[in-house]
Scaffold this motif. Structure first.
Motif, PDB file in Angstrom:
ATOM      1  N   SER A 123     -33.858 -28.438  53.109  1.00 31.75           N
ATOM      2  CA  SER A 123     -34.176 -27.573  54.482  1.00 31.75           C
ATOM      3  C   SER A 123     -33.824 -28.405  55.442  1.00 31.75           C
ATOM      4  O   SER A 123     -33.901 -29.733  55.703  1.00 31.75           O
ATOM      5  CB  SER A 123     -35.611 -27.353  54.508  1.00 31.75           C
ATOM      6  OG  SER A 123     -35.740 -26.277  55.773  1.00 31.75           O
ATOM      7  N   PRO A 173     -31.557 -18.636  48.347  1.00 28.21           N
ATOM      8  CA  PRO A 173     -31.087 -19.238  49.685  1.00 28.21           C
ATOM      9  C   PRO A 173     -30.297 -20.479  49.428  1.00 28.21           C
ATOM     10  O   PRO A 173     -30.086 -20.920  48.267  1.00 28.21           O
ATOM     11  CB  PRO A 173     -32.417 -19.886  50.204  1.00 28.21           C
ATOM     12  CG  PRO A 173     -33.367 -20.124  49.001  1.00 28.21           C
ATOM     13  CD  PRO A 173     -32.996 -18.813  47.946  1.00 28.21           C
ATOM     14  N   ARG A 184     -38.732 -26.046  52.067  1.00 25.36           N
ATOM     15  CA  ARG A 184     -38.486 -24.896  53.031  1.00 25.36           C
ATOM     16  C   ARG A 184     -39.963 -24.423  53.694  1.00 25.36           C
ATOM     17  O   ARG A 184     -40.865 -24.238  52.884  1.00 25.36           O
ATOM     18  CB  ARG A 184     -38.052 -23.802  52.659  1.00 25.36           C
ATOM     19  CG  ARG A 184     -37.586 -22.534  53.464  1.00 25.36           C
ATOM     20  CD  ARG A 184     -37.007 -21.464  52.518  1.00 25.36           C
ATOM     21  NE  ARG A 184     -36.704 -20.328  53.398  1.00 25.36           N
ATOM     22  CZ  ARG A 184     -35.516 -19.685  53.615  1.00 25.36           C
ATOM     23  NH1 ARG A 184     -34.253 -20.459  53.181  1.00 25.36           N
ATOM     24  NH2 ARG A 184     -35.173 -18.514  54.241  1.00 25.36           N
ATOM     25  N   PRO A 185     -40.070 -24.286  55.145  1.00 25.87           N
ATOM     26  CA  PRO A 185     -41.282 -23.753  55.442  1.00 25.87           C
ATOM     27  C   PRO A 185     -41.693 -22.632  54.733  1.00 25.87           C
ATOM     28  O   PRO A 185     -41.041 -21.404  54.642  1.00 25.87           O
ATOM     29  CB  PRO A 185     -41.255 -23.583  56.805  1.00 25.87           C
ATOM     30  CG  PRO A 185     -39.987 -24.472  57.332  1.00 25.87           C
ATOM     31  CD  PRO A 185     -39.271 -24.643  56.089  1.00 25.87           C
ATOM     32  N   THR A 186     -43.063 -22.627  54.170  1.00 27.72           N
ATOM     33  CA  THR A 186     -43.458 -21.270  53.476  1.00 27.72           C
ATOM     34  C   THR A 186     -43.837 -20.102  54.050  1.00 27.72           C
ATOM     35  O   THR A 186     -43.834 -19.139  53.412  1.00 27.72           O
ATOM     36  CB  THR A 186     -44.707 -21.754  52.571  1.00 27.72           C
ATOM     37  OG1 THR A 186     -45.646 -22.099  53.549  1.00 27.72           O
ATOM     38  CG2 THR A 186     -44.583 -22.773  51.767  1.00 27.72           C
ATOM     39  N   ASP A 187     -43.364 -20.054  55.566  1.00 26.24           N
ATOM     40  CA  ASP A 187     -43.614 -18.800  56.022  1.00 26.24           C
ATOM     41  C   ASP A 187     -42.130 -18.344  56.647  1.00 26.24           C
ATOM     42  O   ASP A 187     -42.082 -17.193  57.308  1.00 26.24           O
ATOM     43  CB  ASP A 187     -44.485 -18.833  57.338  1.00 26.24           C
ATOM     44  CG  ASP A 187     -44.295 -20.099  58.399  1.00 26.24           C
ATOM     45  OD1 ASP A 187     -43.072 -20.702  58.104  1.00 26.24           O
ATOM     46  OD2 ASP A 187     -44.749 -19.942  59.461  1.00 26.24           O
ATOM     47  N   LYS A 188     -41.133 -18.876  56.075  1.00 34.09           N
ATOM     48  CA  LYS A 188     -39.648 -18.623  56.188  1.00 34.09           C
ATOM     49  C   LYS A 188     -39.319 -17.535  55.321  1.00 34.09           C
ATOM     50  O   LYS A 188     -38.992 -18.080  53.953  1.00 34.09           O
ATOM     51  CB  LYS A 188     -38.920 -19.879  56.491  1.00 34.09           C
ATOM     52  CG  LYS A 188     -37.373 -19.398  57.191  1.00 34.09           C
ATOM     53  CD  LYS A 188     -36.591 -20.885  57.262  1.00 34.09           C
ATOM     54  CE  LYS A 188     -35.357 -20.297  57.899  1.00 34.09           C
ATOM     55  NZ  LYS A 188     -34.431 -21.575  57.826  1.00 34.09           N
ATOM     56  N   ALA A 189     -38.871 -16.127  55.749  1.00 29.58           N
ATOM     57  CA  ALA A 189     -38.607 -15.388  54.474  1.00 29.58           C
ATOM     58  C   ALA A 189     -37.297 -15.477  54.000  1.00 29.58           C
ATOM     59  O   ALA A 189     -36.548 -16.197  54.441  1.00 29.58           O
ATOM     60  CB  ALA A 189     -38.715 -13.886  55.528  1.00 29.58           C
ATOM     61  N   MET A 190     -37.387 -14.868  52.888  1.00 30.08           N
ATOM     62  CA  MET A 190     -35.935 -15.070  52.057  1.00 30.08           C
ATOM     63  C   MET A 190     -35.403 -13.635  51.950  1.00 30.08           C
ATOM     64  O   MET A 190     -36.238 -12.775  51.805  1.00 30.08           O
ATOM     65  CB  MET A 190     -36.449 -15.669  50.601  1.00 30.08           C
ATOM     66  CG  MET A 190     -36.836 -17.050  50.711  1.00 30.08           C
ATOM     67  SD  MET A 190     -36.633 -18.031  49.186  1.00 30.08           S
ATOM     68  CE  MET A 190     -37.446 -19.341  49.240  1.00 30.08           C
ATOM     69  N   TYR A 220     -39.121 -22.643  47.342  1.00 24.81           N
ATOM     70  CA  TYR A 220     -39.548 -23.468  48.445  1.00 24.81           C
ATOM     71  C   TYR A 220     -40.015 -24.683  48.464  1.00 24.81           C
ATOM     72  O   TYR A 220     -39.477 -25.572  49.178  1.00 24.81           O
ATOM     73  CB  TYR A 220     -40.999 -22.553  49.012  1.00 24.81           C
ATOM     74  CG  TYR A 220     -40.573 -21.131  49.908  1.00 24.81           C
ATOM     75  CD1 TYR A 220     -40.353 -21.373  51.229  1.00 24.81           C
ATOM     76  CD2 TYR A 220     -40.835 -19.968  49.132  1.00 24.81           C
ATOM     77  CE1 TYR A 220     -40.128 -20.049  51.846  1.00 24.81           C
ATOM     78  CE2 TYR A 220     -40.630 -18.688  49.890  1.00 24.81           C
ATOM     79  CZ  TYR A 220     -40.246 -18.977  51.145  1.00 24.81           C
ATOM     80  OH  TYR A 220     -40.048 -17.766  51.848  1.00 24.81           O
ATOM     81  N   ASN A 248     -41.096 -11.785  52.225  1.00 32.82           N
ATOM     82  CA  ASN A 248     -40.826 -11.662  53.546  1.00 32.82           C
ATOM     83  C   ASN A 248     -42.309 -11.919  54.282  1.00 32.82           C
ATOM     84  O   ASN A 248     -42.227 -11.761  55.417  1.00 32.82           O
ATOM     85  CB  ASN A 248     -40.571 -10.354  53.955  1.00 32.82           C
ATOM     86  CG  ASN A 248     -41.502  -9.095  53.592  1.00 32.82           C
ATOM     87  OD1 ASN A 248     -42.684  -9.248  52.721  1.00 32.82           O
ATOM     88  ND2 ASN A 248     -41.318  -8.015  54.214  1.00 32.82           N
TER      89      ASN A 248
END
Length: 199
Positions: free
Chosen positions: A134, A129, A46-52, A41, A100
């Motif tokens: 990002s 990812p 990358r926004p830390t609430d965007k799941a991988m 992240y 997630n």
């Protein structure tokens, strides 16, 4: 065959590596290691609430981290995986919250690249990812990627394997199947092989 020992050491020690898939390069780290995932992240911004997604090695791995799988999942797997298809299913409680972020779903990817498959089998599941900052285009050229990340990660160069077209994202977590991102595999391809799919 490339010498994979340096990359194996990095993954074993909770680090991040750049690896090729059949679509684009990815930033890979051990999914069950929270600090390793956080590094990905941070590197991507990358926004830390965007799941991988979870990059896994087998059909059994998909079953191990999901629930309420559709009856045609095995046929889908046997036809298209490994390959450029990401499948979203209902997650079970084995999926770490830092992968997630409390969602009830998780995506699965099985990259069609022998080296990356070997490392996933040994150290997986891995997050992976695309290897880009990002908001920028997915990483397709190794030299460009290492310009962004060479101070933080090591990687494997294999530009000849990269097709440059992202995987198709197929959401099977609801009553109806949905294509969330059109990639290398079309809806027509999916329906021809698996007519049970309910779009």
């Amino acid at each position: 065959m490339a010498n994979l020992e340096p990359l194996k050491t990095i993954l074993a020690n909770g680090g991040v590596v750049v690896l090729p898939t059949e679509t684009v390069y990815g930033l890979f780290a051990r999914a069950l290691d929270q600090k390793a995932v956080q590094q990905v992240y941070t590197l991507k911004g990358r926004p830390t609430d965007k799941a991988m997604n979870l990059n896994v090695a087998s059909y059994q791995d998909i079953l191990a981290y999901s629930q309420d799988q559709p009856s045609y999942l095995r046929k889908l797997y046997q036809t298209f995986l490994p390959g450029p298809l990401t499948i979203i299913l209902k997650a079970n409680d084995r999926v770490p919250v830092w992968v997630n972020f409390g969602l009830d779903t998780v995506g699965f990817r099985l990259p069609n690249h022998p080296v990356t498959q070997e490392l996933i089998a040994e150290f997986g599941p891995l997050v992976g990812p695309s290897a880009n900052l990002s908001g920028q285009a997915s990483g397709k050229i190794f030299a460009d990627i290492m310009t962004d990340f060479s101070q933080q990660v090591s990687g494997l160069a294999d530009d000849s394997a990269i097709q440059g077209l992202d995987s198709t994202i197929l959401d099977l977590s609801g009553v109806q199947a949905k294509i969330l991102r059109q990639g290398a595999i079309s809806q027509e391809d999916l329906l021809e092989a698996v007519p049970e799919l309910n779009f």
